[in-house]
Design a protein around this motif. Structure first.
Motif, mmCIF file in Angstrom:
data_model
loop_
_atom_site.group_PDB
_atom_site.id
_atom_site.type_symbol
_atom_site.label_atom_id
_atom_site.label_comp_id
_atom_site.label_asym_id
_atom_site.label_seq_id
_atom_site.Cartn_x
_atom_site.Cartn_y
_atom_site.Cartn_z
ATOM 1 N N VAL A 148 5.970 -8.146 -14.002
ATOM 2 C CA VAL A 148 4.826 -8.376 -14.887
ATOM 3 C C VAL A 148 4.175 -9.716 -14.580
ATOM 4 O O VAL A 148 2.948 -9.819 -14.439
ATOM 5 N N LYS A 149 4.978 -10.776 -14.467
ATOM 6 C CA LYS A 149 4.417 -12.110 -14.212
ATOM 7 C C LYS A 149 3.801 -12.202 -12.814
ATOM 8 O O LYS A 149 2.789 -12.882 -12.614
ATOM 9 N N ALA A 150 4.388 -11.511 -11.837
ATOM 10 C CA ALA A 150 3.837 -11.540 -10.481
ATOM 11 C C ALA A 150 2.503 -10.812 -10.401
ATOM 12 O O ALA A 150 1.751 -10.996 -9.438
ATOM 13 N N THR A 151 2.209 -10.013 -11.412
ATOM 14 C CA THR A 151 0.943 -9.285 -11.435
ATOM 15 C C THR A 151 -0.246 -10.240 -11.494
ATOM 16 O O THR A 151 -1.355 -9.885 -11.106
ATOM 17 N N TRP A 152 -0.016 -11.473 -11.982
ATOM 18 C CA TRP A 152 -1.084 -12.467 -11.936
ATOM 19 C C TRP A 152 -1.571 -12.659 -10.502
ATOM 20 O O TRP A 152 -2.782 -12.826 -10.260
ATOM 21 N N ALA A 153 -0.654 -12.642 -9.544
ATOM 22 C CA ALA A 153 -1.031 -12.789 -8.136
ATOM 23 C C ALA A 153 -1.828 -11.579 -7.666
ATOM 24 O O ALA A 153 -2.772 -11.705 -6.879
ATOM 25 N N LEU A 154 -1.459 -10.403 -8.153
ATOM 26 C CA LEU A 154 -2.202 -9.188 -7.798
ATOM 27 C C LEU A 154 -3.630 -9.259 -8.310
ATOM 28 O O LEU A 154 -4.582 -8.954 -7.591
ATOM 29 N N VAL A 155 -3.778 -9.651 -9.568
ATOM 30 C CA VAL A 155 -5.113 -9.743 -10.163
ATOM 31 C C VAL A 155 -5.954 -10.783 -9.423
ATOM 32 O O VAL A 155 -7.130 -10.548 -9.116
ATOM 33 N N ALA A 156 -5.348 -11.919 -9.115
ATOM 34 C CA ALA A 156 -6.065 -12.961 -8.386
ATOM 35 C C ALA A 156 -6.465 -12.475 -6.994
ATOM 36 O O ALA A 156 -7.591 -12.705 -6.544
ATOM 37 N N GLY A 157 -5.543 -11.767 -6.320
ATOM 38 C CA GLY A 157 -5.854 -11.247 -4.993
ATOM 39 C C GLY A 157 -6.975 -10.227 -5.022
ATOM 40 O O GLY A 157 -7.839 -10.211 -4.139
ATOM 41 N N ALA A 158 -6.975 -9.366 -6.043
ATOM 42 C CA ALA A 158 -8.038 -8.370 -6.175
ATOM 43 C C ALA A 158 -9.383 -9.046 -6.430
ATOM 44 O O ALA A 158 -10.414 -8.640 -5.875
ATOM 45 N N ALA A 159 -9.374 -10.082 -7.265
ATOM 46 C CA ALA A 159 -10.614 -10.805 -7.551
ATOM 47 C C ALA A 159 -11.149 -11.488 -6.291
ATOM 48 O O ALA A 159 -12.360 -11.482 -6.025
ATOM 49 N N VAL A 160 -10.243 -12.076 -5.510
ATOM 50 C CA VAL A 160 -10.655 -12.722 -4.256
ATOM 51 C C VAL A 160 -11.229 -11.690 -3.286
ATOM 52 O O VAL A 160 -12.235 -11.942 -2.617
ATOM 53 N N ALA A 161 -10.605 -10.515 -3.214
ATOM 54 C CA ALA A 161 -11.078 -9.471 -2.308
ATOM 55 C C ALA A 161 -12.495 -9.034 -2.653
ATOM 56 O O ALA A 161 -13.343 -8.846 -1.772
#
Length: 228
Positions: A47-60
């Protein structure tokens, strides 16, 4: 007076998109690993690592809009799904949503591609834009191949994300006490490699069916979903 630059000359190098996709996966996996080493359970770390996923998607999405000066349909879909399911994971504090993203996205793509073929359409060509200048025969074959690939990914993800199935299978493989979240994150890494290998396996077909004098969009995505 300087001559106007062509699209190929002004477009950013394709490695930028590849770096963004790989960087998002690497950040997601690294964040999960660090959180696990800190003593969090697999579900909590995911769940906490999902912050990295959201950030990566936003950067993409931002790269497509501000660097590539375009929002191609495929990266927009992948980034959109990652953002929506990532936010749901964080809001409800439940890793079910980040796991379901892989199933829903790939099942949707499989349905769109295979359904489009049955209707006599070229949905993969619409998704990828002008990535590769090939004839309609090659587009049809690629569409069918990717349709079944996406379907297989969705089915395998459903199996891997099942905690009951992992709990049953792990002891039989000599993996006692394995955390289902660790299994799923490892699967995401394997899936990135598999997607890359599958894309490379299509190169012979593409090379045999190239159409001359067709424009190639160097900034468009050359592979399907490889983001986390």
């Amino acid at each position: 007076m300087a001559e106007p630059q062509t699209q190929a000359e002004t477009a950013p190098p394709p490695w930028i998109r590849q770096l963004v996709d790989f960087g998002a996966i690497a950040a997601f996996a690294l964040a999960f690993l660090v959180l696990r080493l800190q003593g969090l359970t697999g579900d909590e770390a995911l769940v906490k690592a999902t912050w990295a996923l959201v950030a990566g998607a936003a950067v993409a999405v931002a790269v497509g809009l501000f660097v590539e000066k375009r929002l191609a349909l495929m990266p927009l879909l992948v980034g959109g799904f990652a953002l929506v399911f990532g936010v749901l994971t964080l809001v409800f504090n439940d890793d079910l949503f980040v796991k379901l993203k892989v199933t829903v996205l790939n099942a949707s793509l499989a349905l769109a591609l295979l359904g489009g073929v049955l209707l006599g359409k070229q949905p993969l060509k619409a998704l990828l834009g002008t990535v590769i200048p090939v004839n309609d025969r090659a587009w049809r074959i690629l569409t069918i191949r990717y349709g079944f690939f996406f379907l297989a990914v969705a089915l395998v993800n459903e199996a891997v994300r099942s905690e009951a199935l992992v709990a049953w299978a792990a002891p039989k493989l000599g993996l006692n006490g394995v955390d289902p979240a660790d299994v799923w994150v490892s699967f995401r890494g394997v899936l990135w490699i598999a997607s890359t290998a599958f894309g490379l396996a299509q190169v012979p077909l593409i090379m045999k069916n190239l159409v001359e004098d067709s424009p190639v969009d160097p900034s468009a995505p050359a592979r399907p979903d490889t983001a986390p």
